[in-house]
Design an enzyme around this catalytic site. Structure first.
Site, PDB file in Angstrom:
ATOM      1  N   ASN A 295       0.831  -1.201   0.000  1.00 20.50           N
ATOM      2  CA  ASN A 295       0.000   0.000   0.000  1.00 20.50           C
ATOM      3  C   ASN A 295       0.866   1.252   0.000  1.00 20.50           C
ATOM      4  O   ASN A 295       1.658   1.405  -0.941  1.00 20.50           O
ATOM      5  CB  ASN A 295      -1.090  -0.023   1.078  1.00 20.50           C
ATOM      6  CG  ASN A 295      -0.632  -0.236   2.501  1.00 20.50           C
ATOM      7  OD1 ASN A 295      -0.223  -1.326   2.876  1.00 20.50           O
ATOM      8  ND2 ASN A 295      -0.753   0.791   3.335  1.00 20.50           N
ATOM      9  N   ASP A 296       0.773   2.134   0.962  1.00 15.23           N
ATOM     10  CA  ASP A 296       1.324   3.485   0.878  1.00 15.23           C
ATOM     11  C   ASP A 296       2.761   3.547   0.381  1.00 15.23           C
ATOM     12  O   ASP A 296       3.636   2.828   0.903  1.00 15.23           O
ATOM     13  CB  ASP A 296       1.318   4.142   2.255  1.00 15.23           C
ATOM     14  CG  ASP A 296      -0.030   4.129   2.924  1.00 15.23           C
ATOM     15  OD1 ASP A 296      -0.987   3.592   2.348  1.00 15.23           O
ATOM     16  OD2 ASP A 296      -0.112   4.646   4.058  1.00 15.23           O
ATOM     17  N   PRO A 297       3.054   4.471  -0.556  1.00 14.59           N
ATOM     18  CA  PRO A 297       4.464   4.786  -0.829  1.00 14.59           C
ATOM     19  C   PRO A 297       5.068   5.478   0.383  1.00 14.59           C
ATOM     20  O   PRO A 297       4.419   6.294   1.042  1.00 14.59           O
ATOM     21  CB  PRO A 297       4.396   5.726  -2.041  1.00 14.59           C
ATOM     22  CG  PRO A 297       3.033   6.324  -1.981  1.00 14.59           C
ATOM     23  CD  PRO A 297       2.139   5.292  -1.365  1.00 14.59           C
TER      24      PRO A 297
END
Length: 846
Positions: free
Chosen positions: A54-56
């Protein structure tokens, strides 16, 4: 290569002839069909070889490499075991996946954060000659607490050491996360922007060594506040390229409560003095003026009528007993269905009126329980027929339970730690929340013969389809194959569902109630499984404000699970001269089972909600946790977002990996239509993936239908640049990934002045009810023209409108064979001024 301008042509026949005769440049043939498990693997967007992402995180440039860290589960294809994955690129397009960077361990998970190059060796982790790369991340502890910690690398990010004195910033919070750190030259110190997620705030801190932090100030609540604030980013940008005119951009990711209802990224523009951020927009709003038809300022409802008990005998003043503080009331009075708490129900309805205005504006708050047109309003009896299970005994009888989720017998309502369960009949039900969401198991019926038309059942719990890696579903199994399935809707209330079994008469079947999910809403509630000749229908549980025309509900608005009233609007233009009513309805007895409304006003323009007035980085469903690079060359500001939405991220049909990152985007701050707007374009190095000469069109009249670009335009991954002129068409644009009844529509609505993406027929859309939909972004034509750039990939479209001020990012899951491209116009003709289409190759092959 330059292309000469051709004579303007307007007929379909001429367009088809041009394509078939090769007057456009050639292009590669349609790609071969990918293996089934890889058919959605992006060609141009980064994905890990396997497992959940998920999140960078930690976007930083160092010694010729762009580092992309990201939230990663090294042990599975669903969220969990959060660690930092790692990839590098020399051009932001061609990525090399590296070994795990910062792993989870028994003491913590490594949540989102940022990375910096400690050039002056303020930490002492490296040297001035060989500075350390330092990650500032959120430690998520088993007890739920969140604090900020450090890890460092002295070999260009290849190996990492966690700082022995972690955490470096701990305020004792369970919602304190996602630090974005940068060097702030005016004070020769590090600046941290970090989220207080549940308070809808960001906090600013300063440090000389990344280890000891001093609080500077806070910002918020402001803008959209319908969900948690996460993954903030904060950076200066030159206005219109002028380095002497700088504004600070504060990007705040919000979930839920984005512009499409789920995850999203809003931004604020303002000034920063080294301590405090001051936004240019103070959030004030004056709705369009008009004629007030009901303001609830009288002691009773007048000629409005009520049913039930929820709305009392007259308007409320302030909060009702047991209710939190109410905000957003116009004047003193408003209607509020919290009389008696959430368990009460009722309606308040206006007299009939003749529609003679364009819009009806009003304020609404309370529960987010939308109107369901297929639901019935009145309590219906339990269907008659063959009861396969009512779960009223002490054991499951001849049903077989495996695993631990269902225990040894039916639950008696709500289990320990569970939100209140409602809607079941009698005392017992199958409830897999035993010991929480972490348990798994199955409950299987004996075989039975299908001898009635319907199978009816009550269902609630998690939305994790049978096709997902970790389902929470009830399944009908015939000949060893699942032929029907259903899930809950992330709600503890059980409601009726029904399967039509007309095509399965006489077949032998079994029911399986499956819980293989250990994450949020990782459980299922089921009751009253009945073979019947009567189709059960769900009962309405709405909390809504409805527009009723000729006895039919034609428009509906809910609250946002908030005690704050916000502006909403009904578009009345299609109902001029017709008879209508306003009905405020509360049919919900569970959590947030109430609705509030105020200040019904007719007007010539719609009122805008706080969400509509917020500034959005992206107007699609699938752009979240977006952050920018530190230390990028030439001072460029480049952003990457996670290409998914928490409403369905765990259910997308990909394996052995889940999720992609967006294309890296170059940001600018430009004055457009008289106001400052953040613009985005794909990084220029994307052009390196273009294969073969472009397909080129000029000056084409698009008739009132859909036309193919022929095989030369077809492809799985495309870069399309098109400019249209407004003619008399109501809608016009492109359709991509077409074939076999599938299409993703990228259009412009000339009446509403909106760019839109319609993915309702884009391929696999049934894995989650929040996935299919139409997503819009406002954009004004420039000199009568609309410019659209579209990057199409195996499982996504990214659409950049105008100068990049209106962007829509959406996942799609079409068949590999659906690779067509079409032009279309509706309600008239449109003019295609120019189009260039490039096929894109895979970054893995270049």
């Amino acid at each position: 290569m330059p292309v000469s301008r051709r004579t303007r042509r307007s007929s379909l026949a001429v367009l088809a002839t041009a394509l078939c005769l090769g007057l456009t440049a050639g292009s590669p043939a349609v790609a071969n069909t990918a293996p089934a498990q890889e058919q959605y693997r992006p060609l141009v967007h980064y994905t890990p070889a396997q497992n959940w992402m998920n999140d960078p995180n930690g976007l930083v440039y160092y010694k010729g490499e762009y580092h992309l860290f990201y939230q990663y589960n090294p042990e599975g294809n669903s969220w969990g075991n959060m660690s930092w994955g790692h990839a590098v690129s020399t051009d932001l397009v061609h990525w090399q996946e590296l070994p795990l960077a910062i792993p989870h361990d028994g003491n913590e998970m490594a949540f989102s954060g940022s990375a910096v190059i400690d050039v002056d060796n303020t930490t002492g982790f490296g040297t001035r000659e060989d500075p350390a790369m330092v990650a500032v991340y959120t430690s998520a502890y088993p007890d739920g607490k969140q604090a900020q910690s450090l890890a460092y690398s002295t070999d260009r990010g290849r190996t990492w050491t966690k700082y022995a004195a972690n955490p470096v910033l701990d305020i004792g919070s369970h919602a304190f996360r996602d630090p974005k750190v940068q060097w702030y030259a005016p004070t020769q110190s590090w600046l941290m922007t970090v989220s207080m997620a549940d308070e809808h705030k960001v906090e600013f801190y300063s440090s000389k060594d990344l280890k000891s932090w001093d609080h500077l100030s806070e910002f918020g609540p402001a803008g959209a506040v319908g969900g948690a604030w996460e993954c903030p980013d904060f950076f200066p940008m030159a206005v219109d390229g002028n380095p002497d005119h700088v504004k600070w951009v504060l990007a705040v990711n919000i979930n839920p409560g984005g512009i499409t209802g789920g995850s999203g990224v809003q931004y604020f523009l303002g000034d920063f003095d080294g301590i405090t951020f001051t936004p240019d927009d103070n959030g004030s709003y004056t709705p369009p003026s008009g004629t007030v038809v009901q303001d609830f300022e009288q002691p009773d409802y007048g000629n409005w009528t009520t049913t039930g008990t929820a709305f009392g005998t007259g308007p409320a003043n302030g909060s009702l007993p047991g209710q939190s503080a109410i905000t957003g009331i116009e004047g003193v009075g408003y209607t509020n269905s919290f009389h008696g708490g959430d368990s009460s129900t009722g309606t308040v309805t206006s007299p009939l009126f003749t529609v003679d205005s364009d819009y009806l504006n009003f304020k609404v708050g309370g529960g987010n329980h939308p109107h369901n047109p297929n639901a019935v309003l009145d309590q219906q009896p339990t269907p008659t027929g063959t009861v396969l299970a009512d779960f009223e005994g002490d054991t499951y009888g001849n049903w077989t339970a495996t695993g631990t989720a269902f225990g040894t017998g039916p639950a008696q309502g709500t289990l320990q730690g569970q939100q209140e369960v409602s809607g079941h009949v009698g005392h017992g039900l199958a409830n897999s929340f035993l010991q929480g969401d972490a348990t798994t198991g199955e409950l299987t019926s004996p075989t039975f013969t299908i001898d009635k038309k319907y199978l009816d059942f009550l269902i609630g719990g998690g939305t994790h389809p049978a096709t997902s890696d970790a389902p929470t579903a009830i399944e009908l199994v015939v000949d060893g194959k699942t032929v029907r399935s259903a899930t809950g809707s992330n709600n503890e209330h059980l409601d009726w569902a029904s399967w039509d079994l007309s095509d399965l008469q006489g077949r032998t079947a079994q029911i399986k109630i499956v819980d293989q999910n250990t994450g949020g809403w990782g459980h299922l509630n089921v009751d009253q499984i009945i073979l019947s000749d009567t189709q059960a229908k769900p009962q309405s549980t709405e909390t809504s404000v409805n527009l009723v025309v000729d006895g039919q509900i034609v428009q509906s608005v809910t609250g946002s699970d908030s005690e704050s009233l916000d502006w909403a609007s009904f578009d009345l233009r299609a109902y001029q001269g017709m008879q209508a009513r306003i009905q405020v309805t509360d049919l919900n007895t569970g959590g947030w089972g109430h609705i509030m409304a105020d200040q019904f006003t007719t007007a010539v323009r719609p009122a805008l909600s706080t969400v509509q007035r917020a500034h959005w980085v992206d107007f699609g469903k699938d752009f979240y946790a977006a952050v920018t690079y530190n230390d990028a060359p030439r001072g460029e500001r480049t952003m990457i977002g996670w290409m998914s939405d928490w409403q369905y991220a765990g259910n997308t049909p990909t394996t052995p990996w889940r999720s992609a990152q967006s294309l890296p985007r170059t940001l600018q701050l430009r004055t457009i239509d008289g106001r400052l707007q953040l613009t985005q374009q794909p990084v220029r190095s994307l052009n390196s993936l273009r294969e073969g000469p472009a397909v080129v069109l000029h000056d084409v009249t698009v008739p009132n239908r859909t036309i193919d670009l022929a095989r030369r335009g077809a492809g799985q991954a495309l870069d399309i640049d098109a400019t249209f002129s407004l003619a008399d068409a109501r809608k016009f644009g492109l359709k991509v990934r077409t074939g076999g009844g599938q299409e993703t529509v990228i259009g412009y609505d000339a009446d509403s002045r909106q760019l839109y993406v319609d993915r309702t027929k884009s391929g696999a859309v049934d894995f989650d009810p929040n996935f299919p939909g139409v997503h819009t972004a406002p954009i004004e034509p420039q000199n009568g023209k609309v410019h659209i750039r579209v990057v199409v990939d195996a499982s996504s479209v990214e659409v950049f409108g105008g100068q990049g001020q209106s962007v829509i990012t959406d996942q799609i899951f079409p068949d590999s064979s659906s690779q067509g491209v079409q032009l279309f116009a509706e309600g008239g003709t449109a003019r295609l001024d120019s189009l260039k289409l490039w096929h894109l190759g895979s970054y893995r092959n270049h």
